[in-house]
Every structure is written in C-alpha cells, then in structure tokens.
Design a protein around this motif. Structure first.
Motif: not given
Ligand code: PLP
Length: 381
Positions: A20-23, A335-336, A338-344
């Motif tokens: 994951r890229l935790l953004l 996330l699914r 691009y493996n990028i996490e952003v939050a709402g």
C-alpha cells in the motif's frame, strides 16, 4: 486434568501485506531505514546500552520541536496517549479550560478535559476555518482559563491554526497554551519555545515516518510548575509525567513501565532522518509537494476545502468531493485498483472531502503525480 480445547488452534498463514501507498491522514509509510532499525534485537527498558538511545530521542525531539524543554519524552502508545498525558497532567478538577474547536480533534480535547474534571469552555469556528489572534484574545478575556487548548494542524479539516503570538497572549492572561502537533511535527514550521507553547504532543506515524506506537510529549517549565503545584494526584498512573520523568530524566533511571525499545529505535531513526535533512529543508519539501498537489488538483477540476492556501496543512490536504461523486466509492477504487489509501471526511465533513496525506517519507513528487493520475482516471469513468 482439564483437557485442552484445541478449537482455536488454527494453522494461520504467515503475514502477507499488500504494497500500500499510505496517502491518508496517517499512518504514512514508514521510512525503510526506520523499519530496518526497529528490527534490531530488543533490549531491556533499563539496559545501559538503551538509556543513551532514549537520550538521543529527547535531544532530537527538542530539535524537531525547537524547544529546550527538559521534560521532552516519548509516551508509549499512539498520539492519543500523548494527548491524554498532556490533558491529564495539566487539568485539575474544577480548572477552567478553554478549547478552540475547529474540527474533530478539538472536540476530542473537550471530551478529554471533561473526563479529567475541567470546567470546559468552548470557542468554535466552522470546519476548515482558523482563529485570529483577536478571536483568541476575546476568548481568554471572556473565560479567564488556566489552559487554552488548540490543535495546530486539524487533521479532520485540513486547516493549519497559526500559533505565532498565541503563547504571549496566553501568558499575558496568566494562562498556559497547549498545542496538538500530531499532524504538524516534522512537516510544518513549528517553534515551541518561540511561540510560547507550554505543552505539545505528537505521534510517530505521520511527519516522523515511523509506525505508530511511541508519541512525543513536551512540557515547558511553566507547565511543570502547574503540574508540581497540583493538589490532586494525576488521575492516571500510566500517564503521570512526574512518574514518567523518573524513567526518562536524570542520572538514576527507575522502572515505571516496560517501554518498547524497538519503538524507541524506530523513533530515534525517524528523528535522525529529520536532523539529517534539516528542519528548513524538510518543511520546504512538504510545502513544495503540497503545492504541486494543489496545482494538480486545479488541473483536474478539483478544489481544496480550505480556501486560503496559507491556512492549509502542508502534510494533509482536504479535497472537496464534487457534487454527485460518491467519495467512498472513489477511495475504495484507489485502494483496490492502485493500492493507494486516502481517507474520507467524517462527522461534519462526511462525504464532503477526501483527506490526502503527503507526510514524512511519503511527501515526494512521484506520489503526487501517481495519485493525481489515478484520481483523474477514476473520476473520468
Ligand atoms: N490529534 C490529531 C490532530 C490527529 O490527527 C490524531 C490522529 O490522527 C490524533 C490527535 C490522535 O492520534 P492517534 O490516532 O495516533 O492516537
């Protein structure tokens, strides 16, 4: 003999985690150097080889916070533990405490101060806004508090509360200043001594590029004078700064609790990275990459929730969700696919913003470009 129940003896596989890229708003990806260092052999919390590493953490924290405070330590636990330590030690039952609420973490300060028996007064601004010095002064005059509590970087809204001059104002009103720097430490300009901040706390998993688990805390001499003048014991054994100090300060260290040496290795390495880069360069890197992101957002017809760029946190941007777009669905696809996490957003900003972190190790142009591209593709479909 009682027979052993084997029902839960599951043969689970080895841990395997996606890349994951935790953004999001934290945790951010830990620097590989930090992960490597924290894998060193565990030492006892009082080993003579470990104590100098604690001292290094204290010195490097003083640099990162720009303070000479003797009482500068790391609390076991996440940012909330250091937050609760700050509140528990500074609040005595019946104290008038003024909290400037500009978002969820201000509300959390209110909740904590109430739990420790304070007479809590609140001044509020809309989520995304910040207080002016005049507004803070009016609050101090109206309530005459023992402590003013503010969140420097309000992670729920993306707003950066200016703090220069606030300490002087507080001290002129015989009040202490507490500042939450969970999202700003190591990422945005912060001068604890020059700004007259009496208590500050942070976390390890954002601007310091570590996993969560050991959280910085600093108290000025003024704050310690209040603590030492308490008539009630601090209502938490684990978080009592006078007990923690017996473990963290001075020549003769005594047991208070079993600090995780591996988390201290991690924090020391994260702080060593800050010192190697230098604060000025580090703050500038966060600002430059934030501006690259803000410009890129404009290029794909997205806007920032905080209108004035001067009031935006350089390490955490709230992006306004366009009308008709399902914020959660976009985050899920990031996330699914691009493996990028952003939050709402949450609470008052639920469904209205995405929260994007470019923090510490992750504040780099390639991450900005990747996220913008992925966002653009998803929004176009
Ligand atoms: N304060 C602020 C401003 C935060 O952003 C956070 C977490 O994101 C906290 C406090 C609590 O920290 P933690 O989640 O590490 O316990």
């Amino acid at each position: 003999m009682t027979t052993i129940n084997n029902a839960h003896q599951q043969a689970v596989g080895q841990v395997s985690v996606p890349p994951r890229l935790l953004l999001g708003p934290g945790p951010s990806n830990a620097d590989p150097r930090v992960l490597q260092t924290m894998g060193m052999p565990t030492l006892s919390h009082l080993d003579p080889a470990f104590v100098p590493l604690m001292n290094d953490v204290q010195e490097l924290l003083r640099y990162t916070w720009q303070t000479d405070n003797e009482y500068t330590i790391a609390v076991s636990g996440t940012g909330t533990a250091a937050m609760e330590a700050a509140v528990a030690n500074l609040v005595e039952p019946g104290d008038v405490i003024l909290v400037g609420v500009i978002g969820y973490f201000g509300e959390r300060l209110v909740e904590m101060a109430v739990r420790y028996g304070a007479d809590v007064r609140i001044i509020e601004k809309p989520w995304g806004d910040v207080f002016t010095l005049d507004e803070l002064e009016a609050g101090l005059k109206a309530h005459n508090p023992a402590v003013l509590m503010l969140v420097h970087a309000e992670t729920s809204t993306g707003a950066l509360q200016p703090l220069a001059g606030v300490g002087d104002l507080c001290h002129a009103h015989n009040c202490l200043l507490l500042a939450d720097s969970v999202t700003s430490l190591g990422a945005a300009p912060l001068f604890v001594d020059e700004w007259g901040i009496d208590a500050a706390y942070s976390c390890s998993q954002k601007g310091l590029s570590c996993p969560p688990g050991a959280s910085p805390l600093t108290f000025s001499d003024r704050a310690m004078a209040k603590v030492n003048g308490r008539t009630h014991k601090v209502n938490s054994f684990y978080l009592d700064i006078t007990l923690l100090a017996k473990y963290w300060l001075g020549a003769a260290r005594g047991y208070h609790h079993t600090m995780s040496s591996n988390m201290i290795y991690a924090l020391r390495e994260g702080l060593r990275l800050v010192a190697e880069e230098g604060l000025e360069a580090r703050w500038q890197r966060h600002q430059t990459n934030a501006e690259l992101f803000w410009d890129g957002l404009a290029g794909i017809d997205l806007t920032c929730h905080v209108p004035d760029a001067a009031n935006r946190i350089p390490s955490l941007t709230t992006v306004a969700v366009p009308d008709g777009v399902d914020a959660g669905a976009v985050a899920k696809r990031l996330l699914r696919e691009y493996n990028i996490e952003v939050a709402g957003g949450f609470s008052k900003l639920a469904g209205k913003v995405w929260r994007v972190g470019l923090m510490g190790y992750n504040s780099r142009p390639e991450n900005v470009v990747l996220l913008l591209q992925a966002l653009e593709r998803i929004l176009h479909e």
